[in-house]
Write an enzyme that holds these catalytic residues in place. Structure first.
Site, PDB file in Angstrom:
ATOM      1  N   ASP A  43       0.662  -1.190  -0.002  1.00 13.14           N
ATOM      2  CA  ASP A  43       0.071  -0.118   0.044  1.00 13.14           C
ATOM      3  C   ASP A  43       0.769   1.335  -0.113  1.00 13.14           C
ATOM      4  O   ASP A  43       1.559   1.645   1.119  1.00 13.14           O
ATOM      5  CB  ASP A  43      -0.834  -0.011   1.140  1.00 13.14           C
ATOM      6  CG  ASP A  43      -1.898   0.920   1.184  1.00 13.14           C
ATOM      7  OD1 ASP A  43      -1.947   1.681   0.385  1.00 13.14           O
ATOM      8  OD2 ASP A  43      -2.332   1.588   2.340  1.00 13.14           O
ATOM      9  N   ASP A  67      -1.948   5.064  -6.152  1.00 12.30           N
ATOM     10  CA  ASP A  67      -1.895   4.158  -4.713  1.00 12.30           C
ATOM     11  C   ASP A  67      -2.190   2.654  -5.266  1.00 12.30           C
ATOM     12  O   ASP A  67      -3.228   2.440  -5.666  1.00 12.30           O
ATOM     13  CB  ASP A  67      -3.294   4.854  -4.131  1.00 12.30           C
ATOM     14  CG  ASP A  67      -3.475   4.184  -2.647  1.00 12.30           C
ATOM     15  OD1 ASP A  67      -2.624   3.576  -2.169  1.00 12.30           O
ATOM     16  OD2 ASP A  67      -4.441   4.069  -2.276  1.00 12.30           O
TER      17      ASP A  67
END
Length: 409
Positions: free
Chosen positions: A8, A212
């Site tokens: 992440d 992201d």
């Protein structure tokens, strides 16, 4: 020990299930593997130690003084999802990617995650999460601050779910690049988009987007969302599936077989600041609605305000997050290949190949809201990114991170 962790770039802390009070079941089928979940036990490692209160990585000084260990708690955007516990230090063993691979020892800080809530008890990172953000507690920041790597890392997402992550990698001279714009209040990886191309149609635009890996799909606000989806639909040779509350996507198409080649879709590219073209190889995915009912969906979700380039738009690319030069680099790449790059580390320290497996998306993988519309899960913590108007899907691509912690291998 081996941990199947989610990657992440929208968050910072690396945490593992540890001394569990509330963690995912030790045998989890939610991630599609039906495999046993590994639990980190700091008492089984002679090199593990609690992070001292006086450490500059301990941000909760008051709570630390009360318990003699530095506590942490990260609350993520959706589905009441969080992780909490205390911070520990231990040795992470990495291997170099050169002709003569060497083992590199790196003392890192990560969370001993005693309590997980929400989606972390199911399919979202049941075996831990590797935050790759810009704060000093992230693994890339620690490795570069110790002089083990340059301040950069890369990831590659293969179309079959295989992937790799390399710390210290600054890419190659033939990659496309665009400047990274880092928000100093909530440090995240942002780039500027100046144009969108869908098949034979193009449009000049101007917007900033978060990059992201912790979000499975791509989120766009109008007018870009309407331009992209309208032109995608107009140039797609397939019968459109009607509105369906079981999926979070507006544009889906009926399939007559498992073969996606029966559906002809236009190419999608985005022009970035500086002129580099970011070509998307996997804009959609196959959704299994029920047995023998499949649809192909454009995996782009309409956002009320924020734009996010999610993991699906990164598939088939070697993505370089060069924090040192403040650029994002990319090139089309076969993730199975090992390519000469320009890591420029003090001691070359890249991670070993990290196999991954991608689940087929099914509507039941999401949480349901009161209106029976698909609700999806985000990995980004509230404290680091102002994502509040929508709930992105957790990344369905996982990386098998082999973490060799001394004395417990």
């Amino acid at each position: 020990m081996t941990f199947l962790v989610a990657l992440d770039t929208g968050s910072d802390l690396f945490w593992l299930p540890c001394n569990c009070t509330s963690c995912a079941p030790t045998v989890s089928t939610g991630n599609g593997f039906g495999s046993e979940i590994t639990i980190y036990n700091p008492n089984m490692s002679m090199t593990s130690q609690r992070l001292p209160c006086e450490s500059n990585l301990c941000e909760v000084q008051k709570g630390c003084s009360e318990t003699s260990q530095c506590p942490y708690k990260i609350v993520y955007v959706s589905a009441e999802t969080s992780s909490s516990g205390f911070l520990v230090e231990d040795i992470l063993y990495l291997t170099t990617e050169d002709a003569r691979p060497e083992i590199v020892e790196a003392q890192i800080v990560f969370g001993c995650g005693q309590v997980q809530t929400g989606s972390f008890l199911d399919a979202a990172a049941p075996n831990g999460l590797l935050g790759l953000g810009l704060e000093k507690v992230s693994v890339p920041s620690i490795l570069s601050s110790k002089g083990l790597t340059s301040d950069s890392f890369s990831m590659c997402f293969s179309q079959d779910g295989f992937g790799r992550i390399s710390f210290g990698d600054q890419g190659t001279s033939d990659q496309d690049e665009t400047p990274l714009h880092i928000n100093q209040v909530h440090p995240t990886y942002n780039i500027s988009i100046t144009g969108v191309v869908v098949g034979n149609t193009s449009e000049d635009v101007e917007f900033s987007t978060l990059f992201d890996t912790g979000t499975s799909f791509t989120y766009l606000a109008n007018p870009t969302y309407s331009f992209l989806t309208d032109n995608f639909n107009a140039q797609t040779d397939a019968i459109r599936h009607g509105p369906d509350p079981r999926v979070p996507f507006e544009y889906c198409y009926n399939m007559t077989s498992n073969d996606t080649s029966t559906i002809r879709v236009p190419n999608i590219s985005m022009k970035t600041e500086g002129g580099g073209m970011f070509s998307v190889s996997e804009p959609g995915l196959v959704v299994s609605l029920q047995e023998n009912e499949l649809v192909y969906c454009l995996a782009v979700v309409k956002s009320s305000k924020l734009n996010i380039i999610g993991q699906n738009f990164m598939t088939g690319l070697h993505i370089v997050f060069d924090r040192e030069r403040k650029v994002l680099g990319w090139k089309k790449f076969n993730c199975y290949d090992v390519e000469d790059s320009n890591p420029l580390p003090v001691n070359p320290s890249h991670s070993s190949l990290s196999p991954s497996v991608r689940d087929n998306y099914k509507p039941e993988d999401t949480k349901e809201n009161k209106n029976d519309t698909a609700k999806v899960t985000s990995l980004t913590p509230l404290s680091y990114s102002p994502r509040t108007n929508f709930i992105p899907l957790v990344s369905l691509v996982w990386f098998l991170l082999c973490i060799f912690l001394a004395d417990i291998c």
